[in-house]
Motif scaffolding. Structure first.
Motif, PDB file in Angstrom:
ATOM      1  N   ASP A  13       0.743  -1.165   0.007  1.00 25.95           N
ATOM      2  CA  ASP A  13       0.061  -0.017  -0.042  1.00 25.95           C
ATOM      3  C   ASP A  13       0.938   1.083  -0.095  1.00 25.95           C
ATOM      4  O   ASP A  13       1.728   1.261   0.689  1.00 25.95           O
ATOM      5  N   PRO A  14       0.259   2.411  -0.939  1.00 26.02           N
ATOM      6  CA  PRO A  14       1.089   3.623  -0.731  1.00 26.02           C
ATOM      7  C   PRO A  14       1.052   4.120   0.603  1.00 26.02           C
ATOM      8  O   PRO A  14       2.109   4.839   0.960  1.00 26.02           O
ATOM      9  N   ILE A  15       0.064   3.961   1.267  1.00 24.07           N
ATOM     10  CA  ILE A  15      -0.250   4.460   2.568  1.00 24.07           C
ATOM     11  C   ILE A  15       0.794   4.045   3.817  1.00 24.07           C
ATOM     12  O   ILE A  15       1.270   4.627   4.740  1.00 24.07           O
ATOM     13  N   GLN A  16       1.480   2.890   3.379  1.00 23.50           N
ATOM     14  CA  GLN A  16       2.534   2.290   4.071  1.00 23.50           C
ATOM     15  C   GLN A  16       3.638   3.262   4.485  1.00 23.50           C
ATOM     16  O   GLN A  16       4.363   3.106   5.396  1.00 23.50           O
ATOM     17  N   GLN A  17       3.968   3.960   3.314  1.00 19.78           N
ATOM     18  CA  GLN A  17       4.891   5.128   3.450  1.00 19.78           C
ATOM     19  C   GLN A  17       4.793   5.981   4.764  1.00 19.78           C
ATOM     20  O   GLN A  17       5.744   6.732   5.075  1.00 19.78           O
ATOM     21  N   LEU A  18       3.777   6.234   5.016  1.00 21.48           N
ATOM     22  CA  LEU A  18       3.376   7.109   6.226  1.00 21.48           C
ATOM     23  C   LEU A  18       3.672   6.428   7.623  1.00 21.48           C
ATOM     24  O   LEU A  18       3.773   7.275   8.489  1.00 21.48           O
ATOM     25  N   VAL A  19       3.919   5.383   7.635  1.00 22.95           N
ATOM     26  CA  VAL A  19       3.974   4.486   8.973  1.00 22.95           C
ATOM     27  C   VAL A  19       5.366   4.887   9.403  1.00 22.95           C
ATOM     28  O   VAL A  19       6.322   4.977   8.745  1.00 22.95           O
ATOM     29  N   GLY A  20       5.389   5.496  10.603  1.00 23.32           N
ATOM     30  CA  GLY A  20       6.870   6.079  11.204  1.00 23.32           C
ATOM     31  C   GLY A  20       6.889   7.480  10.954  1.00 23.32           C
ATOM     32  O   GLY A  20       8.072   8.163  11.661  1.00 23.32           O
ATOM     33  N   LEU A  21       6.229   8.118  10.310  1.00 17.69           N
ATOM     34  CA  LEU A  21       6.386   9.688   9.835  1.00 17.69           C
ATOM     35  C   LEU A  21       5.649  10.515  10.826  1.00 17.69           C
ATOM     36  O   LEU A  21       4.406  10.177  11.397  1.00 17.69           O
ATOM     37  N   ASP A  22       5.934  11.604  11.249  1.00 16.98           N
ATOM     38  CA  ASP A  22       5.312  12.664  12.090  1.00 16.98           C
ATOM     39  C   ASP A  22       4.362  13.565  11.282  1.00 16.98           C
ATOM     40  O   ASP A  22       5.063  14.024  10.157  1.00 16.98           O
ATOM     41  N   VAL A  23       3.509  13.856  11.774  1.00 18.23           N
ATOM     42  CA  VAL A  23       2.509  14.978  11.300  1.00 18.23           C
ATOM     43  C   VAL A  23       3.120  16.331  11.410  1.00 18.23           C
ATOM     44  O   VAL A  23       3.443  16.443  12.608  1.00 18.23           O
TER      45      VAL A  23
ATOM     46  N   VAL B 137       2.573   8.355  12.989  1.00 23.05           N
ATOM     47  CA  VAL B 137       1.592   7.037  12.608  1.00 23.05           C
ATOM     48  C   VAL B 137       2.361   5.958  12.854  1.00 23.05           C
ATOM     49  O   VAL B 137       3.603   5.471  12.408  1.00 23.05           O
ATOM     50  N   ASP B 138       1.392   5.063  13.542  1.00 22.11           N
ATOM     51  CA  ASP B 138       2.103   3.588  13.943  1.00 22.11           C
ATOM     52  C   ASP B 138       1.327   2.646  13.088  1.00 22.11           C
ATOM     53  O   ASP B 138       1.437   1.363  13.599  1.00 22.11           O
ATOM     54  N   GLY B 139       0.358   3.029  12.291  1.00 19.00           N
ATOM     55  CA  GLY B 139      -0.338   1.849  11.471  1.00 19.00           C
ATOM     56  C   GLY B 139      -1.427   2.371  10.742  1.00 19.00           C
ATOM     57  O   GLY B 139      -1.719   3.522  10.753  1.00 19.00           O
ATOM     58  N   TYR B 140      -2.234   1.718   9.974  1.00 21.49           N
ATOM     59  CA  TYR B 140      -3.235   2.338   9.245  1.00 21.49           C
ATOM     60  C   TYR B 140      -4.128   1.199   8.742  1.00 21.49           C
ATOM     61  O   TYR B 140      -3.662  -0.048   8.914  1.00 21.49           O
TER      62      TYR B 140
ATOM     63  N   HIS C 249       0.076  17.119   6.627  1.00 22.29           N
ATOM     64  CA  HIS C 249       1.294  17.104   5.790  1.00 22.29           C
ATOM     65  C   HIS C 249       2.296  16.293   6.921  1.00 22.29           C
ATOM     66  O   HIS C 249       2.242  16.225   8.052  1.00 22.29           O
ATOM     67  N   PHE C 250       3.391  15.540   6.157  1.00 23.56           N
ATOM     68  CA  PHE C 250       4.189  14.804   6.784  1.00 23.56           C
ATOM     69  C   PHE C 250       5.737  14.993   6.462  1.00 23.56           C
ATOM     70  O   PHE C 250       5.966  15.532   5.751  1.00 23.56           O
ATOM     71  N   ASP C 251       6.357  14.848   7.735  1.00 25.33           N
ATOM     72  CA  ASP C 251       7.972  14.986   7.583  1.00 25.33           C
ATOM     73  C   ASP C 251       8.513  13.600   7.162  1.00 25.33           C
ATOM     74  O   ASP C 251       7.845  12.521   7.700  1.00 25.33           O
ATOM     75  N   PRO C 252       9.616  13.303   6.583  1.00 24.96           N
ATOM     76  CA  PRO C 252      10.402  14.462   6.263  1.00 24.96           C
ATOM     77  C   PRO C 252      10.593  14.864   5.009  1.00 24.96           C
ATOM     78  O   PRO C 252      11.132  15.850   4.366  1.00 24.96           O
ATOM     79  N   ASN C 253       9.725  14.064   3.851  1.00 27.70           N
ATOM     80  CA  ASN C 253       9.768  14.439   2.588  1.00 27.70           C
ATOM     81  C   ASN C 253       8.555  15.078   1.925  1.00 27.70           C
ATOM     82  O   ASN C 253       8.333  15.059   0.807  1.00 27.70           O
ATOM     83  N   GLY C 254       7.579  15.705   2.560  1.00 30.47           N
ATOM     84  CA  GLY C 254       6.637  16.616   2.213  1.00 30.47           C
ATOM     85  C   GLY C 254       5.341  15.622   1.708  1.00 30.47           C
ATOM     86  O   GLY C 254       4.502  16.255   1.139  1.00 30.47           O
ATOM     87  N   GLU C 255       5.226  14.289   2.355  1.00 31.48           N
ATOM     88  CA  GLU C 255       3.871  13.596   1.940  1.00 31.48           C
ATOM     89  C   GLU C 255       2.828  14.278   2.531  1.00 31.48           C
ATOM     90  O   GLU C 255       2.675  14.903   3.353  1.00 31.48           O
ATOM     91  N   VAL C 256       1.720  14.134   1.657  1.00 31.02           N
ATOM     92  CA  VAL C 256       0.499  14.967   1.952  1.00 31.02           C
ATOM     93  C   VAL C 256      -0.678  13.937   1.767  1.00 31.02           C
ATOM     94  O   VAL C 256      -0.707  12.953   0.980  1.00 31.02           O
TER      95      VAL C 256
END
Length: 124
Positions: free
Chosen positions: A9-19, A74-77, A32-39
């Motif tokens: 899943d593309p959303i998996q990329q958000l696990v471990g990122l901070d809002v 984010v710790d899961g989805y 919006h997320f760190d470190p690469n500008g995910e939205v």
């Protein structure tokens, strides 16, 4: 239906990122997320639980609770393309309904991957 934390899943990329920010744009909400500008863009009205309190955008008080996601990791989805996309932050959740009844148009959510990644946009 994709299972929670499916590595494809593309959303998996958000696990471990901070809002890093919560943005209110016209009639939708973006995380919006760190470190690469995910939205993650919620075009359908999101809802969830923050600090044990349920909220539903744009009801009164929801904007104040949405701001409390800033700095959380984010710790899961969960992703069920016919029902919902949910991010988990410990006991807190941010949910975008994806069902036909709650859509305000043909799209309910967008995910824009890391800056500079070609084809890095997914639409539900």
């Amino acid at each position: 239906m994709n299972t929670p934390n499916d590595p494809d899943d593309p959303i998996q990329q958000l696990v471990g990122l901070d809002v890093r920010s919560v943005c209110f744009v016209a009639d939708y909400v973006e995380l919006h997320f760190d470190p690469n500008g995910e939205v993650l863009r919620a075009i359908s009205d999101p809802f969830g639980v923050q600090d044990g309190r349920e909220w539903r955008f744009p009801q009164p008080g929801s904007m104040d609770l949405l701001h409390r996601y800033i700095g959380k990791t984010v710790d899961g989805y969960e992703l069920d393309p016919d029902r919902l996309l949910a991010l988990h932050f410990g006991e807190d959740r941010f949910v975008i309904p994806l069902d036909d009844a709650t859509r305000v148009g043909p799209e309910a959510a967008h995910y824009l991957g890391p800056d500079g990644v070609p084809g890095g946009m997914w639409i539900w």
